[in-house]
Structures are given as structure tokens and as C-alpha cells.
Design an enzyme around this catalytic site. Structure first.
Site, short mmCIF file in Angstrom:
data_model
loop_
_atom_site.label_atom_id
_atom_site.label_comp_id
_atom_site.label_asym_id
_atom_site.label_seq_id
_atom_site.Cartn_x
_atom_site.Cartn_y
_atom_site.Cartn_z
N TYR A 1 -7.91 26.12 86.47
CA TYR A 1 -7.69 24.66 85.95
C TYR A 1 -6.62 23.96 86.83
CZ TYR A 1 -9.55 26.86 82.12
OH TYR A 1 -10.69 27.60 81.16
N CYS B 1 3.85 7.64 90.63
CA CYS B 1 4.71 6.66 89.82
C CYS B 1 4.64 6.80 88.25
CB CYS B 1 4.34 5.29 90.13
SG CYS B 1 4.52 4.84 91.81
N GLU B 2 4.89 8.27 87.69
CA GLU B 2 5.06 8.52 86.37
C GLU B 2 5.96 9.65 86.33
OE1 GLU B 2 2.94 7.86 84.00
OE2 GLU B 2 1.52 6.72 84.98
N GLY C 1 -10.72 33.49 77.04
CA GLY C 1 -9.19 33.21 76.60
C GLY C 1 -8.33 34.27 77.05
N ARG D 1 -1.43 20.67 84.76
CA ARG D 1 -0.78 21.46 83.69
C ARG D 1 0.61 21.17 83.32
NH1 ARG D 1 -0.84 26.20 83.53
NH2 ARG D 1 -2.04 26.50 81.41
N ARG E 1 -9.89 31.63 83.33
CA ARG E 1 -8.60 31.78 83.68
C ARG E 1 -8.53 33.10 84.36
NH1 ARG E 1 -4.43 28.66 81.76
NH2 ARG E 1 -5.94 28.14 79.99
C1 LIG Z 1 -16.30 27.61 75.28
C2 LIG Z 1 -15.37 28.21 76.23
N1 LIG Z 1 -15.50 29.43 76.93
C3 LIG Z 1 -14.97 29.83 77.66
C4 LIG Z 1 -13.54 29.09 78.09
C5 LIG Z 1 -12.77 29.67 79.09
O1 LIG Z 1 -11.43 30.02 78.60
P1 LIG Z 1 -10.24 30.77 79.52
O2 LIG Z 1 -10.28 29.98 80.89
O3 LIG Z 1 -9.19 30.79 78.71
O4 LIG Z 1 -11.10 32.18 79.84
C6 LIG Z 1 -13.16 28.07 77.54
C7 LIG Z 1 -12.09 27.28 77.76
O5 LIG Z 1 -11.60 26.26 77.32
C8 LIG Z 1 -14.29 27.25 76.40
O6 LIG Z 1 -14.05 26.32 75.96
#
Ligand SMILES: Cc1ncc(COP(=O)(O)O)c(C=O)c1O
Length: 416
Positions: A374, A345-346, A239, A316, A280
Site C-alpha cells: 500500500y 502543499c498540505e 488481512g 498511509r 500486506r
Molecule cells: C477482498 C480483499 N482481499 C484481500 C485483501 C488483502 O488484505 P491484506 O493486504 O490486509 O492482506 C483485501 C484488502 O483490502 C481485500 O479487500
């Protein structure tokens, strides 16, 4: 800093002008910097690895085999969420002991494949998964390690579509339910209940939600152990956010608190094996999506810059209204306020609305920043648009195609 820099008004990656790459390899194309990826790996290693916290790369962020190979070479484990990801990590050389299997709706077939691969742990999110996994394990004569995913109802203060740790979200189980499963674990004799997993959301730019999570888990694990459960593993999820406004910023500037969180977790929960699952933060700033301007069109309200990249390459903005920096690869002193849109086409196919960018003309290149996470993994072939190639600029400045552009002929391959 990443290795994307302007040299004499031209955007370069490890010294190579992006325009040259665009002309040589075509657009749209994802351009990755190996140097930037290695930098991020070393930041995570010193923040967490050196404090004894296992880093398990959440490969949903980017599952290119070359990227996976670098994560493996760094000694990271890998967090998967599907049978397809299991297949890919096997191809990338990971073995069962490196793999944790998360995901909130694993099928029986996926469980069987993961049991056969002897993954190190299953992160389980529901009673039905416990039932199914217990049955599958019995059939195969296995007893896998299980962590229960707890939804701690902590607000990660992020975008509603990427928050996962609130009660209203579909992820994990409420604390009381996790508690109940731990105490009735003899109902699942083919599972080894070893710990707790949480993942509270994505793109988190403050330390507080993680500190709150650690505090929560300190109390929760103590309660569980007092009730007779034995816990050995705690997985804090991923996260950590990145700076989408300043896409080439070093991750230590964006999330300077990684070491602080690691210290806090190690101090408070260090008697368990600790895991994190970043996605990420490891890959977002390592790539751009390079697009070319097909043309400009004007009406009485707006100017549209139509580029050859689209929502099919980077979803995204359309999916979340997410901001991505748009950087014309040749710096111009002139400015224009425009909508940058793709050809799909959106109406929702756009990269920016009313954005001020350096002046561009037909055939100029525009790099969309923070495209390493992502991006490709969410791509589609809608409007019969081939998937873009992925190109790695190696540290010494050479170009390596790490995934070919899809061809029209590939579209026919699965038809019958
Ligand atoms: C269970 C779990 N772990 C890790 C991640 C990775 O999150 P991030 O890319 O924000 O570090 C996610 C992302 O959705 C997740 O669902």
C-alpha cells in the site's frame, strides 16, 4: 529478519548501503529486497500451501510486474479488484485459472473482460452485481464460478478505516441476503454458485478473529448445505498484519499464528477447496521508501525535517494516521524529536509528528519502513510530483530498476 541490516552504522540491503543506492538512483525511491520477498513467500507457502490452502496474492498491496512475477513463480494465484489489475496480471503471465476477481463495484466492462479471460472465480458483493454478471455471462455464453461475499459482522480489532467485516461497512452482504441468493440461484442460470467469500479486515495481529471466522463459516456452510445448496469453495480473505514499529522483523515473529489458523481452517473446513488472499504480509516488510533530507527548519515549538518523499509517495500516514518507522540510514548516537514532513502543499503531508529519531542533517537519507505494501500503489502526482522509481536489490546483491522514475514529460502524455 529481513535483509535490511545495519553494518557499521550504515543501513544496508543485501549488503549494499542504502546511501549508495540513493546517490546512484536518486530519491525518493522504493527499495525492495528480493531476499525478504522470497522469505515471506516461503513462510506463506509452508503455513498454507502445504496444508492444501490456495494462496491468492491480493495484488492491490503491490502490483509491480516484477513482484507479480515472483508470486506467479511461487505458484500463488492472484486476487484482483479491477480491470486495470486484470490487465496487469495478464502482462505478468497469470492465466484465468489463477485469478479471482473481487471488488465491490465491478463495472460491466470489467466483468466482460474477466469473463473473456476465464477467471477462476468472481467474488460477488451485491444483488446488482449478480444481475449484471448473469447478463454479461449469458451474452458471452459463459457460466463462471461465483462466491458470494458475506459480511459476517466480526470485529477484526483493527483500525476503523481498514475493518471490512462489520455490518456498517460497505463490503459484502449480510448473512441472510447471501442465504437468500443461494436459495434462489435459479434466478441466475448463467452463474455457478460455488461458495462463500469473507474478508474481515486488514492489519490483523491476533489469531482470534480468523478462528471466529472459521467457526462462523462452519456453521453457516452447514446451514446452507442443509437448505440444499452445494458448496465447493471457501475463501477466507486476507488481512494478516505486520509490525510497523519494527519494520525489518520476520513475519513469522509478527504473526506466529499463521500455521495455527491454517491447521484450524483445514481441520474444520478442509472438505472444501480453501483460499486465502494475503496482501500486506507478503510485501510490507520487503521495502523501504528512501528519502533525502532537503533541509531542517525550526520555530519556537518544533523542528521540521523536510524530506523529498511525501504523501504522494506514501499516503498511509496522511490517510490513516498510520505509523511508519523512520530510520536515518546512518546511525548517530545523537537524538532529536522532530516532525518529518514532505514538501507537498498540505498540512496533512507528514510522515511523523513529534518523533524521536537519530540526528540528521541536510542531505542525509532517511528510510521509511514497511513501504512494500500500500505504498507505490497509492501514490499520486499531486503537486506535479513524478512517481518514484521502484528498485529491487536482487538476492546476490545487484541493483535492478523494476520501475523507472516518472519524468516531467510523462505529465504531458495524456493532455490533449
Ligand atoms: C477482498 C480483499 N482481499 C484481500 C485483501 C488483502 O488484505 P491484506 O493486504 O490486509 O492482506 C483485501 C484488502 O483490502 C481485500 O479487500
Amino acid at each position: 529478519m529481513t535483509s535490511f541490516t545495519f553494518q557499521a552504522n550504515t543501513l544496508t540491503c543485501s549488503g549494499i548501503p542504502l546511501d549508495d543506492i540513493g546517490r546512484q538512483c536518486g530519491t525518493p525511491a522504493f527499495i525492495y529486497s528480493e531476499e525478504s520477498l522470497q522469505r515471506n513467500i516461503s513462510v506463506l507457502k509452508s503455513a498454507f500451501g502445504e496444508r492444501g490452502i490456495h494462496v491468492s496474492y491480493a495484488m492491490k498491496a503491490n502490483s509491480n510486474l516484477a513482484i507479480l512475477g515472483m508470486m506467479r513463480a511461487a505458484g500463488f494465484g492472484v486476487d484482483i479488484v479491477s480491470g486495470g489489475e486484470l490487465y496487469l496480471v495478464d502482462a505478468a503471465g497469470f492465466t484465468g485459472k489463477d485469478i479471482s476477481f473481487a471488488g465491490m463495484g465491478k463495472t460491466r466492462e470489467e466483468m466482460v473482460a474477466a469473463l473473456k479471460a476465464e477467471v477462476a472465480q468472481f467474488n460477488v458483493e451485491s444483488a446488482f452485481e449478480l444481475e449484471m454478471l448473469n447478463q454479461a455471462a449469458e451474452k458471452l455464453g459463459k457460466k463462471p464460478d461465483v462466491l458470494l461475499r458475506l459480511n459476517p459482522d466480526i470485529d477484526a480489532q483493527t483500525h476503523p478505516k481498514i475493518t471490512t467485516g462489520l455490518r456498517e461497512n460497505k463490503f459484502g452482504m449480510p448473512a441472510e441476503e447471501v442465504f437468500k441468493h443461494f436459495l434462489s440461484r435459479e434466478k441466475y442460470p448463467h452463474l455457478n454458485f460455488v461458495g462463500i467469500h469473507c474478508h474481515i479486515g486488514s492489519q490483523i495481529l491476533k489469531p482470534l478473529p480468523f478462528i471466529d471466522l472459521v467457526d462462523y463459516l462452519v456453521k453457516y456452510t452447514a446451514r446452507l448445505e442443509a437448505a440444499g445448496a452445494r458448496i465447493t469453495k471457501v475463501d477466507l480473505g486476507g488481512g494478516f498484519g505486520v509490525d510497523y514499529e519494527t519494520p525489518f522483523r520476520d513475519i513469522l515473529e509478527t504473526t506466529p499464528f499463521l500455521g495455527e489458523i491454517a491447521d484450524y481452517a483445514a481441520e474444520k473446513l478442509g472438505h472444501y477447496q480453501l483460499y486465502i488472499q494475503p496482501g500486506r504480509v507478503l510485501v510490507a516488510n520487503t521495502a523501504v521508501l528512501l528519502t533525502r533530507v532537503i533541509g531542517l527548519k525550526h520555530n519556537d515549538l518544533k523542528t521540521f525535517v523536510v524530506v523529498d518523499g511525501a504523501m504522494t509517495d506514501m499516503l498511509r500516514p496522511s490517510l490513516y494516521g498510520a505509523y511508519h518507522a523512520l530510520i536515518p540510514t546512518t546511525r548517530d548516537s545523537g537524538k532529536m524529536t522532530v516532525d518529518v514532513v514532505g514538501p507537498v502543499c498540505e498540512t496533512g503531508d507528514y510522515f511523523a509528528h513529534n518523533r524521536e529519531i537519530s540526528t540528521v542533517e541536510q542531505n542525509d537519507f532517511i528510510a521509511l519502513g514497511s513501504a512494500g505494501a500500500y505504498g507505490y500503489v497509492m501514490a499520486s502526482t499531486y503537486n506535479a510530483r513524478p512517481l518514484a522509481p521502484e528498485i529491487l536489490i536482487q538476492s546476490e546483491g545487484s541493483i535492478k530498476i523494476i520501475r523507472q522514475r516518472q519524468t516531467y514529460a510523462d505529465f504531458l502524455a495524456l493532455n490533449s
